[in-house]
Design a protein around this motif. Structure first.
Motif, PDB file in Angstrom:
ATOM      1  N   LEU A  86      81.572  25.747  21.981  1.00  0.00           N
ATOM      2  CA  LEU A  86      80.543  24.775  21.619  1.00  0.00           C
ATOM      3  C   LEU A  86      79.347  25.472  20.970  1.00  0.00           C
ATOM      4  CD1 LEU A  86      80.625  22.691  24.927  1.00  0.00           C
ATOM      5  CD2 LEU A  86      81.223  21.828  22.649  1.00  0.00           C
ATOM      6  N   TYR A 129      84.823  24.338  25.392  1.00  0.00           N
ATOM      7  CA  TYR A 129      85.151  22.917  25.219  1.00  0.00           C
ATOM      8  C   TYR A 129      86.650  22.696  25.276  1.00  0.00           C
ATOM      9  CZ  TYR A 129      85.207  18.237  23.159  1.00  0.00           C
ATOM     10  OH  TYR A 129      85.405  16.893  22.930  1.00  0.00           O
ATOM     11  N   SER A 162      83.289  20.029  28.480  1.00  0.00           N
ATOM     12  CA  SER A 162      83.293  21.479  28.674  1.00  0.00           C
ATOM     13  C   SER A 162      83.897  21.793  30.035  1.00  0.00           C
ATOM     14  CB  SER A 162      81.866  22.044  28.602  1.00  0.00           C
ATOM     15  OG  SER A 162      81.183  21.788  29.812  1.00  0.00           O
TER      16      SER A 162
END
Length: 194
Positions: A142, A158, A165
């Motif tokens: 991410l 993620y 997440s």
């Protein structure tokens, strides 16, 4: 119940492994037994896990379980890899490591990454047939941290299938899916059948 020493000083790992093993074994952290850590001089997750397991078993005369795990990012040629815990320096915090990784990923469109876990179990320090398992958990990096559960890089890892997440997963769910959970479940099958 059999006593096993966990060869890690990482309290996040101790919590995760203890939660998964407590119905089968009495788990003791190497910190509780004042095991002196040795340098992780291996060039792979497996080598480092073996070093840690043999060291803990040698110092305590107990069977030992060790894992070495980390994050491999495709766009960074597998970095931070075996240096995941100290990516931003020897005394780096999780936040330091995450900041460095986000910064190093700014120019990359390819966000593919995977967690790797090498888990090793030795009956004793001289065990010539250690149980060695390596498992992976695929995801993406991410651009900013999301979620409060977990530790390490969980908040920027993620999971496209789950659209969250790793740090947004409940611990029980993470333990089923993660690289460490997969490795531990396979290890348990080996231990129970032997």
């Amino acid at each position: 119940m059999k006593k096993i020493i966990l060869a890690t000083g990482n309290q996040g790992k101790v919590r995760e492994l203890n939660a998964m093993l407590k119905s089968h074994y009495i788990i003791v952290s190497q910190k509780d037994l004042q095991v002196e850590e040795v340098p992780e001089t291996g060039s792979s997750f497996i080598e480092n896990a073996l070093i840690k397991a043999r060291n803990a078993s040698f110092q305590t005369n107990l069977p030992a379980l060790a894992d070495d795990s980390g994050l491999e990012v495709e766009a960074l040629d597998g970095d931070p890899g075996i240096y995941s815990a100290r990516y931003a320096g020897e005394e780096a915090t999780d936040e330091d490591n995450i900041s460095k990784l986000i910064s190093n990923m700014e120019q990359h469109q390819n966000r593919s990454a995977r967690f790797c876990c090498a888990m090793v179990f030795v009956e004793n320090a001289e065990d010539t047939k250690p149980i060695i398992i390596e498992k992976y958990w695929n995801g993406e990096i991410l651009r900013e941290a999301i979620g409060n559960n977990g530790f390490g890089y969980d908040s920027i890892f993620y999971l496209p299938d789950l659209q969250c997440s790793s740090a947004q997963l409940e611990p029980e769910k993470k333990n089923l899916l993660s690289h460490r959970g997969q490795a531990l479940n396979e290890l348990l099958r080996h231990l129970i059948s032997s």
